[in-house]
Scaffold this active site. Structure first.
Site, short mmCIF file in Angstrom:
data_model
loop_
_atom_site.label_atom_id
_atom_site.label_comp_id
_atom_site.label_asym_id
_atom_site.label_seq_id
_atom_site.Cartn_x
_atom_site.Cartn_y
_atom_site.Cartn_z
N GLN A 1 89.36 65.98 74.36
CA GLN A 1 88.36 65.02 74.13
C GLN A 1 87.90 64.77 72.66
O GLN A 1 86.73 64.89 72.34
CB GLN A 1 87.04 65.19 74.86
CG GLN A 1 87.09 64.81 76.43
CD GLN A 1 85.78 64.86 77.11
OE1 GLN A 1 84.98 65.61 77.07
NE2 GLN A 1 85.64 63.55 77.93
N GLY B 1 78.89 54.41 77.84
CA GLY B 1 80.02 55.11 77.59
C GLY B 1 81.21 55.18 78.43
O GLY B 1 81.25 54.83 79.64
N TYR C 1 85.88 61.48 72.26
CA TYR C 1 84.51 61.71 73.06
C TYR C 1 83.71 62.76 72.53
O TYR C 1 82.64 62.38 72.09
CB TYR C 1 84.84 61.92 74.54
CG TYR C 1 83.82 61.71 75.43
CD1 TYR C 1 83.35 60.65 76.05
CD2 TYR C 1 83.11 63.17 75.86
CE1 TYR C 1 82.36 60.50 76.96
CE2 TYR C 1 81.84 62.75 76.65
CZ TYR C 1 81.44 61.85 77.14
OH TYR C 1 80.56 61.71 78.12
#
Ligand code: CAA
Length: 248
Positions: free
Chosen positions: A151, A91, A154
């Site tokens: 984010q 990741g 993400y």
């Protein structure tokens, strides 16, 4: 029966290294897979794992590339046999508020964090279901559960990880293959070290346990879900976040 074979993506990364160590201690044969370009880190990793007498090895892959994952799995099967355990720990972050986020920051992250999981699972799921045994553990994040400022990419990908987990868990449940998610909170890794110190300090202050997680905290959860006798846990999300986000 030969020892279970585990493949860990992001295997030489902040969490991946500790996951490999934990699985090896549990008596698994482990293949850490990661980008070959990290040559010095691969060397350090292998010397770190020397005490396992060859039970831990390294193989190169780019998880964002479907063909690279296919080649990897073909090679691993030819040299080591069938893959019993797959841990998707690869990741990246590409933090930026949405108003500043470039399409490249969005797509790069999706290619690694989300496509990567598809690319690896797609290669192993057929064999696992045919053999009637498999353990897949996908790494999400507390920020997929709560969202985090800066984010959107993400958080979207990490929320997507658990959606994928649940869907695949249904597809494989009757074939002895479990698929689960582990959602780490903020851990003591280079990824979290890259967050601005004042932002990080505020986050740590908000963690009920009062500290960052250790990679070993996460590895323990992965090992638990990867165990042979964990067959009745599937489609689950196991949060390991020091109480940073509590839910049920
Ligand atoms: N919370 C609330 N407000 C914030 C903020 C935050 N975290 N960050 C910036 N802001 C505010 C600023 O105070 C500023 O407000 P004003 O306009 O009123 O002055 C405004 O937002 C600035 O917005 P920008 O678009 O300019 O944002 P920035 O470029 O300054 O900051 C950022 C963007 C660096 C990504 C920052 O938001 C940040 O550090 N976010 C946290 C990132 C984070 O925690 N990443 C985790 C990485 S580790 C990981 O992901 C592992 C895991 O799974 C847990």
């Amino acid at each position: 029966m030969s020892k279970r074979l585990a493949v860990v993506t992001g295997g030489i990364g902040g969490l991946g290294t500790e996951i490999c160590r934990h699985l090896a201690r549990d008596g698994r044969r482990v293949i850490a897979v990661d980008l070959a370009a990290r040559e010095d880190r691969v060397e350090a990793f292998l010397s770190d794992m020397a005490s396992f007498d060859g039970a831990v090895s390294f193989a190169p892959v780019d998880v964002s590339d479907f063909d690279s994952c296919r080649t990897l799995v073909d090679r691993v099967q030819a040299s080591h046999g069938d893959i019993d355990i797959l841990v998707n720990a690869a990741g990246i972050t590409r933090d930026a508020s949405l108003r500043k986020m470039s399409p490249e920051q969005w797509h790069q992250l999706m290619r690694v964090n989300l496509d990567g999981m598809f690319n690896t699972c797609r290669q192993v799921v057929e064999g696992m279901t045919q053999r009637g045994f498999g353990r897949i553990v996908n790494l999400s994040s507390v920020n997929g559960q709560t969202g985090q400022f800066g984010q959107t990419n993400y958080s979207a990908a990490k929320a997507g990880v658990h959606g994928f987990t649940m869907a695949l868990a249904r597809e494989t449940a009757r074939k002895g293959v479990t698929v689960n998610t582990v959602s780490p909170g903020y851990c003591d890794t280079p990824m979290v070290a890259a967050v601005a110190p004042e932002v990080r300090a505020q986050i740590v202050a908000d963690i009920p346990v009062g500290r960052l997680g250790s990679p070993a905290d996460i590895a323990r959860a992965v090992g638990f879900l990867a165990a042979d006798d964990a067959g009745y846990i599937t489609g689950a999300n196991l949060p390991v976040n020091g109480g940073y986000f509590m839910s049920f």
